[in-house]
Scaffold this motif. Structure first.
Motif, PDB file in Angstrom:
ATOM      1  N   ILE A 161      37.076  33.783  40.812  1.00 42.49           N
ATOM      2  CA  ILE A 161      36.579  35.016  41.417  1.00 42.49           C
ATOM      3  C   ILE A 161      37.710  35.759  42.110  1.00 42.49           C
ATOM      4  CG2 ILE A 161      35.008  35.963  43.150  1.00 42.49           C
ATOM      5  CD1 ILE A 161      33.144  33.613  42.589  1.00 42.49           C
ATOM      6  N   GLY A 162      38.630  35.013  42.678  1.00 34.60           N
ATOM      7  CA  GLY A 162      39.746  35.605  43.404  1.00 34.60           C
ATOM      8  C   GLY A 162      39.463  35.690  44.885  1.00 34.60           C
ATOM      9  N   GLY A 163      40.159  34.884  45.671  1.00 35.21           N
ATOM     10  CA  GLY A 163      39.927  34.886  47.107  1.00 35.21           C
ATOM     11  C   GLY A 163      41.057  34.209  47.843  1.00 35.21           C
ATOM     12  N   VAL A 164      41.030  34.350  49.163  1.00 31.94           N
ATOM     13  CA  VAL A 164      42.081  33.770  49.999  1.00 31.94           C
ATOM     14  C   VAL A 164      41.513  32.758  50.985  1.00 31.94           C
ATOM     15  CG1 VAL A 164      43.578  35.784  49.806  1.00 31.94           C
ATOM     16  CG2 VAL A 164      41.884  35.699  51.643  1.00 31.94           C
TER      17      VAL A 164
ATOM     18  N   ILE B 132      47.627  30.741  43.260  1.00 37.47           N
ATOM     19  CA  ILE B 132      47.139  30.342  44.579  1.00 37.47           C
ATOM     20  C   ILE B 132      45.800  30.993  44.921  1.00 37.47           C
ATOM     21  CG2 ILE B 132      47.656  30.329  47.047  1.00 37.47           C
ATOM     22  CD1 ILE B 132      49.387  28.462  45.411  1.00 37.47           C
ATOM     23  N   ALA B 133      45.661  32.283  44.642  1.00 41.45           N
ATOM     24  CA  ALA B 133      44.485  33.037  45.090  1.00 41.45           C
ATOM     25  C   ALA B 133      43.504  33.362  43.980  1.00 41.45           C
ATOM     26  CB  ALA B 133      44.936  34.338  45.757  1.00 41.45           C
ATOM     27  N   GLY B 134      43.863  33.104  42.729  1.00 38.58           N
ATOM     28  CA  GLY B 134      42.979  33.468  41.626  1.00 38.58           C
ATOM     29  C   GLY B 134      43.272  34.872  41.128  1.00 38.58           C
ATOM     30  N   PRO B 135      42.646  35.271  40.026  1.00 42.78           N
ATOM     31  CA  PRO B 135      42.903  36.595  39.431  1.00 42.78           C
ATOM     32  C   PRO B 135      42.199  37.714  40.196  1.00 42.78           C
ATOM     33  CG  PRO B 135      41.293  35.397  38.113  1.00 42.78           C
ATOM     34  CD  PRO B 135      41.730  34.453  39.196  1.00 42.78           C
ATOM     35  N   ILE B 136      42.901  38.332  41.129  1.00 41.23           N
ATOM     36  CA  ILE B 136      42.368  39.457  41.907  1.00 41.23           C
ATOM     37  C   ILE B 136      42.768  40.749  41.210  1.00 41.23           C
ATOM     38  CG2 ILE B 136      42.399  40.622  44.142  1.00 41.23           C
ATOM     39  CD1 ILE B 136      43.170  37.941  45.390  1.00 41.23           C
TER      40      ILE B 136
ATOM     41  N   ILE C 249      35.317  42.468  46.350  1.00 41.51           N
ATOM     42  CA  ILE C 249      35.506  43.705  47.111  1.00 41.51           C
ATOM     43  C   ILE C 249      36.476  44.642  46.389  1.00 41.51           C
ATOM     44  CG2 ILE C 249      36.239  44.680  49.303  1.00 41.51           C
ATOM     45  CD1 ILE C 249      33.727  43.067  49.567  1.00 41.51           C
ATOM     46  N   THR C 250      37.598  44.115  45.933  1.00 38.44           N
ATOM     47  CA  THR C 250      38.575  44.970  45.251  1.00 38.44           C
ATOM     48  C   THR C 250      38.032  45.514  43.933  1.00 38.44           C
ATOM     49  OG1 THR C 250      39.603  43.028  44.212  1.00 38.44           O
ATOM     50  CG2 THR C 250      40.545  43.812  46.291  1.00 38.44           C
ATOM     51  N   ALA C 251      37.169  44.745  43.258  1.00 32.69           N
ATOM     52  CA  ALA C 251      36.547  45.242  42.029  1.00 32.69           C
ATOM     53  C   ALA C 251      35.612  46.412  42.328  1.00 32.69           C
ATOM     54  CB  ALA C 251      35.789  44.121  41.331  1.00 32.69           C
ATOM     55  N   LEU C 252      34.861  46.316  43.427  1.00 34.24           N
ATOM     56  CA  LEU C 252      33.956  47.403  43.803  1.00 34.24           C
ATOM     57  C   LEU C 252      34.733  48.671  44.148  1.00 34.24           C
ATOM     58  CD1 LEU C 252      31.370  45.466  46.028  1.00 34.24           C
ATOM     59  CD2 LEU C 252      31.036  46.343  43.708  1.00 34.24           C
ATOM     60  N   VAL C 253      35.919  48.510  44.734  1.00 33.37           N
ATOM     61  CA  VAL C 253      36.748  49.659  45.075  1.00 33.37           C
ATOM     62  C   VAL C 253      37.506  50.180  43.863  1.00 33.37           C
ATOM     63  CG1 VAL C 253      38.717  50.427  46.461  1.00 33.37           C
ATOM     64  CG2 VAL C 253      36.987  48.936  47.476  1.00 33.37           C
ATOM     65  N   GLY C 254      38.039  49.264  43.062  1.00 34.13           N
ATOM     66  CA  GLY C 254      38.945  49.653  41.989  1.00 34.13           C
ATOM     67  C   GLY C 254      38.282  50.162  40.727  1.00 34.13           C
ATOM     68  N   ALA C 255      37.097  49.658  40.396  1.00 36.18           N
ATOM     69  CA  ALA C 255      36.450  50.064  39.147  1.00 36.18           C
ATOM     70  C   ALA C 255      36.173  51.568  39.103  1.00 36.18           C
ATOM     71  CB  ALA C 255      35.166  49.260  38.937  1.00 36.18           C
ATOM     72  N   PRO C 256      35.586  52.183  40.146  1.00 41.77           N
ATOM     73  CA  PRO C 256      35.410  53.639  40.101  1.00 41.77           C
ATOM     74  C   PRO C 256      36.740  54.390  40.026  1.00 41.77           C
ATOM     75  CG  PRO C 256      34.036  52.657  41.810  1.00 41.77           C
ATOM     76  CD  PRO C 256      34.983  51.594  41.342  1.00 41.77           C
ATOM     77  N   PHE C 257      37.759  53.871  40.691  1.00 45.96           N
ATOM     78  CA  PHE C 257      39.085  54.490  40.642  1.00 45.96           C
ATOM     79  C   PHE C 257      39.638  54.463  39.225  1.00 45.96           C
ATOM     80  CE2 PHE C 257      43.654  54.737  41.279  1.00 45.96           C
ATOM     81  CZ  PHE C 257      43.762  55.717  42.259  1.00 45.96           C
ATOM     82  N   PHE C 258      39.458  53.335  38.539  1.00 48.02           N
ATOM     83  CA  PHE C 258      39.916  53.211  37.155  1.00 48.02           C
ATOM     84  C   PHE C 258      39.201  54.217  36.253  1.00 48.02           C
ATOM     85  CE2 PHE C 258      39.159  51.137  32.974  1.00 48.02           C
ATOM     86  CZ  PHE C 258      40.452  51.161  32.507  1.00 48.02           C
ATOM     87  N   ILE C 259      37.890  54.352  36.430  1.00 46.29           N
ATOM     88  CA  ILE C 259      37.123  55.312  35.621  1.00 46.29           C
ATOM     89  C   ILE C 259      37.605  56.732  35.882  1.00 46.29           C
ATOM     90  CG2 ILE C 259      34.816  56.265  35.238  1.00 46.29           C
ATOM     91  CD1 ILE C 259      33.700  53.490  35.913  1.00 46.29           C
ATOM     92  N   ALA C 260      37.896  57.048  37.136  1.00 42.54           N
ATOM     93  CA  ALA C 260      38.369  58.391  37.470  1.00 42.54           C
ATOM     94  C   ALA C 260      39.695  58.700  36.790  1.00 42.54           C
ATOM     95  CB  ALA C 260      38.497  58.529  38.987  1.00 42.54           C
TER      96      ALA C 260
END
Length: 348
Positions: A198-201, A268-272, A327-338
């Motif tokens: 999932i990707g986390g710290v 270390i943190a997974g695929p973020i 969290i980063t997916a929720l922020v980044g996915a709309p940015f990618f679409i834009a």
């Protein structure tokens, strides 16, 4: 790699130049925000901790629940800072190397290449030490990066942004399937691997920080040394070569630094995902396209983003938490679409 027109790139660079003092001011502001977020990350969680306990925990005292909580939050804060900075710089370098505004370690499949390599090592070779997993992750990330670039370069037009993004998406989907095929029959590792994917710290420790720190520092140094070469590549391959730049060497060196950063952090943190996509674009609006400023500024802002995402994930779901990868997916996915919908964006 085919070069694009020089005039648009040069005019675009001129349009976003910033005074040196303004760039330095933005960098100082970002650093101050990072310090504030790091302090908040140590103090805020499922249980808020007072500053007396924080100071005592920093001094080595771990007696009591609050001080023990601080002792666990310090490594995860450090990992969030390192991972955010590494992924942001990796994304900025990948965008500069490929001249692709859609480039990102997650979108180009580099993260999943590292993830598959680690899972394969754990499942079939008993890979247990963090240092070994980091080396394997870097190798997997490098193989995935080369494969995506080769596939995206096939056909007419060479490695266009859209072709690279499609090749990366297809490769990521295939690698996710391979990873699931390895993990599902292995009940002994499936729970830990799924949480890591999932990707986390949240699982950060002082030992893991010590293991990954030399790789992150090495990756940063390589990328920063490649900044001038990336500026030349932004003018197009032909003009860069005419100015005396060794194009293949500049591109290969910068890509190596990006792969080291991405692979080490993924181990270390997974695929973020999406940190390397969102942060460089935001930073270009503030400090321009000069990689000598863009890379350090991306590092600080990336660290801010991932630290803030970790704090948010701990606050919104108390007493549980949401991993930063979500969290980063929720922020980044709309940015990618834009970005995709902006038809005028063909290359950097």
């Amino acid at each position: 790699m085919t070069s694009t027109a020089v005039a648009p790139a040069a005019s675009g660079a001129a349009a976003v130049r910033r005074p040196r003092r303004l760039r330095a001011l933005w960098l100082l502001i970002a650093a101050a925000v990072l310090v504030a977020l790091a302090a908040a990350s140590v103090a805020v969680g499922s249980r808020e901790v007072g500053w007396d306990d924080i100071v005592a925990a920093l001094g080595g005292a771990t007696d009591g629940f609050d001080r023990a909580a601080v002792a666990t939050r310090i490594p995860r804060t450090l990992l969030a800072v390192l991972a955010g900075a590494a992924l942001a710089v990796s994304g900025a370098v990948m965008q500069g190397v490929t001249r692709n505004p859609l480039a990102d370690p997650g979108i180009l499949g580099v993260n999943m290449g590292a993830s598959l390599a680690v899972v394969t090592g754990i499942a079939f070779f008993g890979l247990a030490s963090a240092s070994a997993q980091i080396w394997v992750a870097i190798a997997g990330a490098a193989i995935a990066a080369v494969f995506v670039y080769v596939v995206g370069s096939l056909g007419r037009g060479g490695a266009t942004p859209l072709k690279l993004a499609l090749a990366g998406a297809a490769t990521s989907a295939a690698l996710v399937s391979f990873t699931s095929a390895i993990v599902l029959p292995r009940g002994d590792i499936s729970d830990s691997v799924r949480s890591w994917q999932i990707g986390g710290v949240g699982g950060a420790t002082a030992a893991s920080i010590q293991q990954v720190l030399p790789f992150v520092i090495s990756g940063f140094v390589i990328c920063l040394l490649s900044a001038r070469g990336l500026n030349s590549l932004a003018l197009g391959d032909e003009l860069a070569a005419g100015l005396g730049e060794r194009v293949a060497l500049a591109r290969g060196g910068a890509a190596l630094g990006a792969v080291v950063l991405c692979g080490a952090v993924t181990a270390i943190a997974g695929p973020i995902g999406f940190v390397g996509l969102v942060v460089p674009h935001a930073c270009r609006l503030l400090v321009g396209v000069d990689h000598r400023w863009l890379l350090p500024f991306s590092a600080v802002v990336g660290a801010c983003l991932l630290t803030a995402a970790d704090i948010l994930g701990r606050v919104v779901a108390r007493p549980a938490e949401i991993d930063v990868g979500i969290i980063t997916a929720l922020v980044g996915a709309p940015f990618f679409i834009a970005i995709v919908r902006r038809q005028k964006v063909k290359s950097l």
